[in-house]
Design a protein around this motif. Structure first.
Motif, short mmCIF file in Angstrom:
data_model
loop_
_atom_site.label_atom_id
_atom_site.label_comp_id
_atom_site.label_asym_id
_atom_site.label_seq_id
_atom_site.Cartn_x
_atom_site.Cartn_y
_atom_site.Cartn_z
N LEU A 249 -11.75 -0.94 1.36
CA LEU A 249 -12.28 -0.41 2.61
C LEU A 249 -13.28 -1.36 3.25
O LEU A 249 -13.28 -1.54 4.48
N LEU A 250 -14.12 -1.97 2.44
CA LEU A 250 -15.07 -2.93 3.00
C LEU A 250 -14.34 -4.12 3.61
O LEU A 250 -14.71 -4.60 4.70
N ARG A 251 -13.26 -4.55 2.96
CA ARG A 251 -12.45 -5.66 3.51
C ARG A 251 -11.83 -5.25 4.85
O ARG A 251 -11.79 -6.05 5.80
N ALA A 252 -11.37 -3.99 4.94
CA ALA A 252 -10.78 -3.52 6.20
C ALA A 252 -11.81 -3.51 7.33
O ALA A 252 -11.49 -3.86 8.47
N GLN A 253 -13.07 -3.15 7.02
CA GLN A 253 -14.11 -3.15 8.06
C GLN A 253 -14.44 -4.58 8.47
O GLN A 253 -14.65 -4.86 9.66
N MET A 254 -14.47 -5.49 7.51
CA MET A 254 -14.75 -6.89 7.82
C MET A 254 -13.66 -7.47 8.71
O MET A 254 -13.94 -8.17 9.69
N ASP A 255 -12.39 -7.17 8.37
CA ASP A 255 -11.27 -7.69 9.18
C ASP A 255 -11.29 -7.11 10.58
O ASP A 255 -10.84 -7.75 11.53
N LEU A 264 -19.87 4.86 12.17
CA LEU A 264 -19.55 6.27 12.32
C LEU A 264 -18.06 6.53 12.08
O LEU A 264 -17.68 7.59 11.61
N SER A 265 -17.22 5.55 12.41
CA SER A 265 -15.77 5.72 12.28
C SER A 265 -15.16 4.49 11.62
O SER A 265 -14.66 3.59 12.30
N PRO A 266 -15.21 4.40 10.31
CA PRO A 266 -14.60 3.26 9.62
C PRO A 266 -13.08 3.27 9.77
O PRO A 266 -12.47 4.33 9.94
N VAL A 267 -12.46 2.09 9.71
CA VAL A 267 -11.01 1.99 9.82
C VAL A 267 -10.39 2.21 8.44
O VAL A 267 -11.04 2.04 7.42
N ARG A 268 -9.12 2.60 8.44
CA ARG A 268 -8.41 2.87 7.18
C ARG A 268 -8.17 1.58 6.42
O ARG A 268 -8.07 0.50 7.00
N ALA A 269 -8.06 1.72 5.11
CA ALA A 269 -7.70 0.58 4.27
C ALA A 269 -6.28 0.14 4.60
O ALA A 269 -5.39 0.97 4.83
N LYS A 270 -6.05 -1.16 4.65
CA LYS A 270 -4.74 -1.67 5.04
C LYS A 270 -3.70 -1.50 3.93
O LYS A 270 -2.51 -1.31 4.22
N LEU A 271 -4.12 -1.61 2.68
CA LEU A 271 -3.18 -1.55 1.57
C LEU A 271 -3.41 -0.28 0.76
O LEU A 271 -4.55 0.15 0.56
#
Length: 550
Positions: A249-255, A264-271
């Motif tokens: 999840l942290l990698r998805a936010q970084m990307d 407030l609205s994190p993005v979904r994990a890619k994998l």
């Protein structure tokens, strides 16, 4: 040893019909063709792709392949009255089948001499199938279709593989993390002896990293190139799974270029993430699969069974500390903190010792809990008793989306986005939530006597009424703020994830990981933030569990 005889076969033309040879080398009669057409027409929307004759369990069978099923029925000689006399082969109606979606691998079967690596006498096709055994347990099985013809078997093999390649969620390449320190240090053995052979059988490429220290998997996930992988697998316990999920999840936010200080609205994990249970606690694997079983978890990954799961963000001063599935502070976190200091003990002894000693020194936490009730459950709560564990739940649900506060001395507080099934809690530690309903279960245990608290802990082994105590309160919420009043208000807050105790920090149990965090924490649920390999469990297993230490 099986005896092999020459078996007739057929390559159907584009309509799946035509001249077919029987087991004795004759053509099907017009009456037989009519009967076959009627059988094919019965599977509406599932046209026949191939039809031929194989031996199944030493019986000649009429085998039919369609996009949804592989069907077969034995062929036995029957006397049929005809103008010219003689007999014909008529397919019997005792039909068996397997679903194509349950097939996870197809291979040619050959007989080879000792030391022979390639070639060998072709025996037929081996079809590897996933079967449901009992409850939520899965097992693998093999269906052998025997035929000595190279052309015939290659034709069927090609069609079967084309069908299997049509399932989009099935991974072709996986990044695997193995925690060699998990539980009894069996994770590496479990992976290479039980999991890796099945991945190889299913033609899944793997890149395996045996982690060297805590945080190793997290660091790699935030730095390595994940573009070539279809999923990530971790072999270990809840702490390992939580670390990998946090890293994804942290990698998805970084990307996505999101600000970690105001999320407030994190993005979904890619994998998607697959969890192979190999730790001292395997709550996450148990919850998503309905059972703690290595083979079951592996087959769910191979078959690409995906389940969207809610996760939480844990923040302080608008800074994200962690993504996680569940959290506990009070008795649950202090027990974990004590167990972590006894790493020299075997796992089971360590847990029992920590539970008993924490019970002996049982003390409540003075804190204020603020929460936002789940808005969309207000009407459902009146109709579904899973939201009516205690009478005052509706009182808070009816108050709308305002913040509500409760203050007191609490022995334990659980904040969970998933039910958290385990061997000692067959319905889960939080049965009043689900994997992906967008809610948190807030379970508050107020101060009470030690004997009453022990009764409450033992009640988790029951399949009902585990919250039927006057000192237990449960709420269905979307956000929670925790403010511990036992800590100094003006202390330093820079050691957010240190395992070492600090004057202004307190222990938290987050998915089995020990965290030392500030006295003020904000937890917010984010619906369906990650995909886990597994299957939604609708019916909770009612087999009673037990805790040896209580």
């Amino acid at each position: 040893m099986l005896r092999h005889r020459r078996v007739a076969w057929v390559e159907p033309h584009e309509e799946g019909r035509g001249d077919r040879e029987g087991a004795q080398g004759r053509q099907w009669s017009a009456e037989e063709e009519e009967e076959k057409e009627e059988g094919e027409a019965g599977a509406e929307g599932d046209p026949v792709l191939l039809r031929g004759i194989f031996q199944v369990e030493k019986k000649s069978c009429d085998v039919v392949l369609s996009a949804r099923r592989l069907r077969w029925s034995p062929i036995q000689p029957e006397r049929v009255a005809a103008a010219g006399g003689g007999s014909s082969m008529v397919p019997q109606h005792k039909e068996e089948y397997i679903e194509i979606q349950d097939i996870f691998s197809v291979k040619l079967k050959r007989r080879r001499h000792a030391g022979q690596q390639k070639g060998g006498l072709l025996l037929g096709i081996a079809i590897f199938v996933c079967l449901k055994k009992e409850g939520n347990k899965l097992k693998d099985s093999i269906l052998n279709l025997s035929n000595l013809s190279e052309d015939h078997c290659h034709l069927w093999l090609r069609h079967l593989k084309e069908l299997l390649s049509g399932f989009p969620n099935r991974p072709k390449s996986l990044k695997v993390f193995v925690n060699p320190s998990s539980h009894r240090r069996e994770a590496t053995q479990i992976y290479y002896e039980q999991v890796a052979p099945l991945f190889k059988l299913a033609d899944i490429r793997t890149d395996v990293t045996v982690t060297e220290h805590k945080g190793h998997a997290f660091t790699l996930l935030t730095e390595c190139d994940l573009a070539s992988f279809h999923g990530v697998v971790c072999v270990g316990g809840d702490g390992t799974a939580s670390e990998v999920a946090h890293g994804l999840l942290l990698r998805a936010q970084m990307d996505a270029g999101l600000d970690m200080d105001n999320m407030l609205s994190p993005v979904r994990a890619k994998l998607p993430l697959g969890i192979i249970p190999a730790g001292s606690t395997n709550t996450l694997a148990h919850t998503v699969n309905g059972i703690q079983h290595t083979l079951t978890a592996t087959l769910h990954i191979i078959l690409g069974h995906l389940q969207s799961v809610d996760m939480c963000t844990f923040t302080t001063s608008n800074k994200v500390l962690r993504f996680g599935f569940s959290s506990v502070f009070g008795f649950g976190s202090r027990t974990l903190a004590l167990a972590e200091k006894q790493r020299w003990l075997p796992s089971n002894q360590r847990k029992d010792f920590a539970v008993i000693k924490t019970l002996a020194n049982l003390k409540p936490e003075d804190c204020v809990l603020s929460f936002v009730p789940a808005k969309h459950l207000q009407q459902d709560a009146q109709e579904n008793d899973r939201y009516l564990i205690i009478s005052h739940v509706l009182l808070y649900l009816d108050l709308g989306d305002q913040w509500h506060r409760i203050h007191g001395h609490f022995l334990n507080v659980s904040i969970m986005a998933i039910p958290c099934l385990c061997s000692m809690a067959p319905r889960g530690l939080a049965p009043n939530t689900r994997l992906n309903d967008g809610t948190l279960a807030l379970i508050v245990v107020r101060n009470t006597s030690r004997p009453e608290f022990v009764k409450y802990l033992k009640k988790y082994a029951s399949v009902k009424n585990q919250f039927s105590f006057p000192f237990v309160e449960t709420y269905i919420v979307e956000e929670v703020q925790v403010c511990l009043r036992t800590e100094k208000e003006d202390g330093p807050r820079d050691r957010l994830n240190s395992v070492d105790s600090a004057e202004n920090s307190c222990p938290w149990n987050v998915d089995g990981d020990l965290m030392e965090w500030p006295s003020e924490i904000h937890i917010r649920v984010h619906p369906q933030l990650i995909n886990l390999y597994g299957r939604m469990i609708d019916a909770i297993d009612e087999t009673k569990g037990s805790c040896s230490c209580l």
